[in-house]
Design a protein around this motif. Structure first.
Motif, PDB file in Angstrom:
ATOM      1  N   GLY A   1     -12.247 -35.627 -32.721  1.00 15.93           N
ATOM      2  CA  GLY A   1     -11.223 -34.368 -32.085  1.00 15.93           C
ATOM      3  C   GLY A   1     -10.485 -34.050 -31.815  1.00 15.93           C
ATOM      4  O   GLY A   1      -9.469 -35.473 -31.090  1.00 15.93           O
ATOM      5  N   GLU A   2      -9.613 -33.144 -31.433  1.00 21.04           N
ATOM      6  CA  GLU A   2      -8.283 -32.363 -31.372  1.00 21.04           C
ATOM      7  C   GLU A   2      -8.708 -30.798 -30.141  1.00 21.04           C
ATOM      8  O   GLU A   2      -9.274 -29.775 -31.231  1.00 21.04           O
ATOM      9  CB  GLU A   2      -7.221 -32.212 -32.498  1.00 21.04           C
ATOM     10  N   ARG A   3      -7.766 -31.581 -29.311  1.00 24.98           N
ATOM     11  CA  ARG A   3      -7.564 -30.216 -28.575  1.00 24.98           C
ATOM     12  C   ARG A   3      -6.499 -29.925 -27.716  1.00 24.98           C
ATOM     13  O   ARG A   3      -5.699 -31.446 -27.397  1.00 24.98           O
ATOM     14  CB  ARG A   3      -8.836 -29.877 -27.417  1.00 24.98           C
ATOM     15  N   PHE A   4      -6.115 -28.897 -27.989  1.00 19.94           N
ATOM     16  CA  PHE A   4      -4.544 -29.001 -26.446  1.00 19.94           C
ATOM     17  C   PHE A   4      -4.985 -29.194 -25.086  1.00 19.94           C
ATOM     18  O   PHE A   4      -5.762 -29.627 -24.831  1.00 19.94           O
ATOM     19  CB  PHE A   4      -4.301 -27.276 -26.293  1.00 19.94           C
ATOM     20  N   LEU A   5      -3.940 -29.267 -24.191  1.00 20.41           N
ATOM     21  CA  LEU A   5      -4.194 -30.290 -23.316  1.00 20.41           C
ATOM     22  C   LEU A   5      -2.974 -29.182 -21.637  1.00 20.41           C
ATOM     23  O   LEU A   5      -1.773 -29.656 -22.516  1.00 20.41           O
ATOM     24  CB  LEU A   5      -3.963 -31.318 -23.292  1.00 20.41           C
ATOM     25  N   GLY A   6      -3.394 -28.397 -21.850  1.00 13.96           N
ATOM     26  CA  GLY A   6      -1.777 -27.376 -21.002  1.00 13.96           C
ATOM     27  C   GLY A   6      -2.166 -27.668 -20.024  1.00 13.96           C
ATOM     28  O   GLY A   6      -2.502 -28.604 -19.499  1.00 13.96           O
ATOM     29  N   MET A   7      -1.451 -26.958 -19.572  1.00 12.43           N
ATOM     30  CA  MET A   7      -0.387 -27.181 -17.815  1.00 12.43           C
ATOM     31  C   MET A   7      -1.369 -26.991 -17.347  1.00 12.43           C
ATOM     32  O   MET A   7      -2.726 -26.190 -17.509  1.00 12.43           O
ATOM     33  CB  MET A   7       0.424 -26.306 -17.789  1.00 12.43           C
ATOM     34  N   LEU A   8      -1.631 -27.249 -15.816  1.00  9.52           N
ATOM     35  CA  LEU A   8      -2.427 -26.965 -14.750  1.00  9.52           C
ATOM     36  C   LEU A   8      -2.072 -25.203 -14.519  1.00  9.52           C
ATOM     37  O   LEU A   8      -0.781 -24.914 -14.327  1.00  9.52           O
ATOM     38  CB  LEU A   8      -1.767 -27.685 -13.019  1.00  9.52           C
ATOM     39  N   GLU A   9      -2.940 -24.434 -14.049  1.00 12.63           N
ATOM     40  CA  GLU A   9      -3.436 -23.048 -14.208  1.00 12.63           C
ATOM     41  C   GLU A   9      -3.151 -23.069 -12.542  1.00 12.63           C
ATOM     42  O   GLU A   9      -2.196 -21.995 -12.702  1.00 12.63           O
ATOM     43  CB  GLU A   9      -4.666 -22.200 -15.154  1.00 12.63           C
ATOM     44  N   GLY A  10      -4.707 -23.449 -12.144  1.00  9.32           N
ATOM     45  CA  GLY A  10      -4.702 -22.939 -10.456  1.00  9.32           C
ATOM     46  C   GLY A  10      -3.455 -23.796  -9.736  1.00  9.32           C
ATOM     47  O   GLY A  10      -3.429 -24.844  -9.843  1.00  9.32           O
ATOM     48  N   ALA A  11      -5.178 -23.245  -8.829  1.00  8.64           N
ATOM     49  CA  ALA A  11      -4.268 -24.314  -7.243  1.00  8.64           C
ATOM     50  C   ALA A  11      -5.455 -25.638  -7.336  1.00  8.64           C
ATOM     51  O   ALA A  11      -6.478 -25.170  -7.326  1.00  8.64           O
ATOM     52  CB  ALA A  11      -3.723 -24.052  -6.350  1.00  8.64           C
ATOM     53  N   LEU A  12      -5.286 -26.870  -8.061  1.00  6.16           N
ATOM     54  CA  LEU A  12      -6.786 -27.686  -7.769  1.00  6.16           C
ATOM     55  C   LEU A  12      -7.319 -27.973  -6.378  1.00  6.16           C
ATOM     56  O   LEU A  12      -9.087 -27.695  -5.928  1.00  6.16           O
ATOM     57  CB  LEU A  12      -6.350 -29.300  -8.410  1.00  6.16           C
ATOM     58  N   LEU A  13      -5.952 -28.045  -5.681  1.00  9.66           N
ATOM     59  CA  LEU A  13      -6.226 -28.153  -4.176  1.00  9.66           C
ATOM     60  C   LEU A  13      -4.951 -28.455  -3.559  1.00  9.66           C
ATOM     61  O   LEU A  13      -4.110 -29.226  -3.899  1.00  9.66           O
ATOM     62  CB  LEU A  13      -7.308 -29.914  -4.115  1.00  9.66           C
TER      63      LEU A  13
END
Lengths: 334, 334
Positions: free
Chosen positions: A318-330
């Motif tokens: 399949g294919e999916r969009f890989l977006g930018m990090l949105e929040g703060a992971l850590l």
């Protein structure tokens, strides 16, 4: 030396002199630093690359490194990403009153060792001591300068349709290591930060390949975020093959347990390298001549469709969009 | 913009991008910064002077300036003290989660204004956001680079017996201002920080005088501590005439009230200049061509006796040693 840092070590007076000579100058010993003037004098001709980073990582020591080694490698790598040879670093400390001086000494020793291993010289510095509670332990800023090998320098704006997207090794080691160390996640086993100087690896690539379009180190935000930046800056699409992206089993395991995606975790000893397809093999071979590039591989390609987007072709086709990090992971991973 | 800073503005992801473009790039706008690569590319030929400083001053705004203008002037001045022309600055923020974004915006606007007034360009930067309580408000690091006008550069090691010791203006303004602002000392009136860029003044001196032995800005530790450093580095004695050292009446008044010595208070827009006696008048005239050197004067001379010591000839004709600052007068003055 006293056992813990007193406020007057930041006063600019005799106590500052003592800290500088007994700790910083002792570890960083070199003739430029030894002049102790307001600035360092450097004999260096342009074009130059210059980069700055503040390091606030916690814990100060973690598997694979410390805030000290990270502060050297991180800035060495940022300068290297311009295809430049890092030469000189400045180093500025903000230290909390009461800090254990043995800890400071270990961090500074780590910096000295990392600088030597990276072939850079720490030529000038600054120390501020702030009262208890005004900073958590220590923050370190390093600023690096180096000589550009050629122009135009590799740049996030340089990706072209048809280019190959390479990485120098496995993704996510640093981010997961810091998370596990901070949160005492005992089930995350066998992980260590990849913190390492990439100037040797970059030198090999620049030597082997006449056209290096992009060099970037996927730190905060990880591979996914950095590739999104490149896709935006270069107005191109980037297609990745999920099954080609190297992730160490321990990192993959820890991530699946925690519900994390290793493609968004920070790396501190890896780079993304985008070159014309015909140079991909030569670039990979060059990376693999470095001890930090043993797992280098091609993970995708640049296309002219879907500019500004990163597309992941999944293992099941399949294919999916890989977006930018949105929040703060850590926070405070570097 | 949101009203206060969220942790994810330091994540390296989309929130970081937003903060960078809406605040930093907007104020600092220039083509080098706009490339947004890992490092700035600079066309600059050596020999170069490079200096770094972290700024932790509190309060963030004070009469005569802010942490923003101070962070520019301070580093511009350190580079200038090598007789160099400051050209480029990096700037790295450590920001506390919850910081009022309007305050950040004002600080960054102050930086942009100070950089413009100083003729330097902010070419690359870094932003870390740490959780509430991990740093007090904000810390700023700036690292500067500039081109040396001639070699050997002025240096703390350069003072020679017979030289004249000049200062570009009155002592103690910055230190007393911060103390009064911090402690809300309402009886200290009419004081303001002297924070200012000295590159123009230094350029005038370097042009007018072929032999400038020492240039230093007496920041932390004040005039007394900086002259002690020079006396030690140059293995010379320095004799000062107390009645020639300029101190503004408001500063002298505030100091006598508080039991402070203005010679130990920090300055952020003044320099010490040590030149052969025959060039003293030309150097003073050059300083006075600058708006920041109107009160320039000769305060003493260098001697070969009592090397490493600073002697103050008091107003009533006595002599006393002027030592280095021993303790911490006040933390976080810069």
């Amino acid at each position: 030396m006293d056992k813990c840092l007193l406020l007057d070590a930041g006063s600019g007076g005799r106590a500052s002199q003592r800290l500088i000579s007994e700790c910083f100058v002792r570890h960083f010993a070199n003739p430029v630093l030894a002049t102790m003037d307001d600035a360092a004098v450097l004999d260096l001709n342009g074009p130059l690359a210059m980069s700055t980073d503040s390091y606030t990582v916690t814990p100060l020591f973690f598997p694979g490194g410390s805030i000290g080694s990270l502060a050297i490698h991180g800035t060495v790598n940022d300068v290297s990403m311009m295809g430049a040879e890092p030469r000189y670093l400045t180093c500025a400390f903000v230290l909390e009153e009461g800090l254990d001086l043995e800890i400071l000494d270990r961090v500074v020793a780590d910096m000295a060792h990392a600088a030597e291993r990276s072939g850079v010289c720490i030529v000038t510095g600054d120390t501020k001591v702030v009262p208890r509670g005004a900073c958590d332990g220590m923050f370190i800023n390093t600023t690096g300068i180096g000589t550009l090998r050629r122009q135009p320098a590799p740049s996030g704006h340089g990706a072209r349709p048809g280019d190959a997207v390479l990485v120098s090794g496995a993704m996510g080691d640093h981010g997961l290591t810091i998370m596990a160390a901070r949160e005492h996640l005992s089930f995350v086993e066998g992980v260590a930060s990849d913190s390492a100087p990439l100037n040797g690896l970059v030198a090999a690539v620049m030597e082997a390949v006449s056209e290096v379009h992009v060099l970037r180190d996927p730190t905060r935000g990880g591979l996914a975020t950095t590739l999104n930046e490149i896709a935006q800056q270069s107005h191109v699409g980037i297609v990745l093959e999920e099954d080609r992206i190297p992730v160490h089993p321990s990192v993959a395991g820890g991530c699946s347990f925690l519900g994390l995606d290793p493609l968004y975790l920070a790396n501190e000893g890896k780079c993304i390298c985008i070159v014309p397809q015909e140079y991909a093999e030569a670039a990979l071979q060059a990376m693999r001549t470095s001890e930090y590039g043993q797992e280098a591989c091609c993970i995708g390609r640049v296309q002219d469709t879907q500019p500004g987007r990163v597309i992941l072709r999944t293992r099941i086709g399949g294919e999916r969009f890989l977006g930018m990090l949105e929040g703060a992971l850590l926070p405070r991973i570097c």
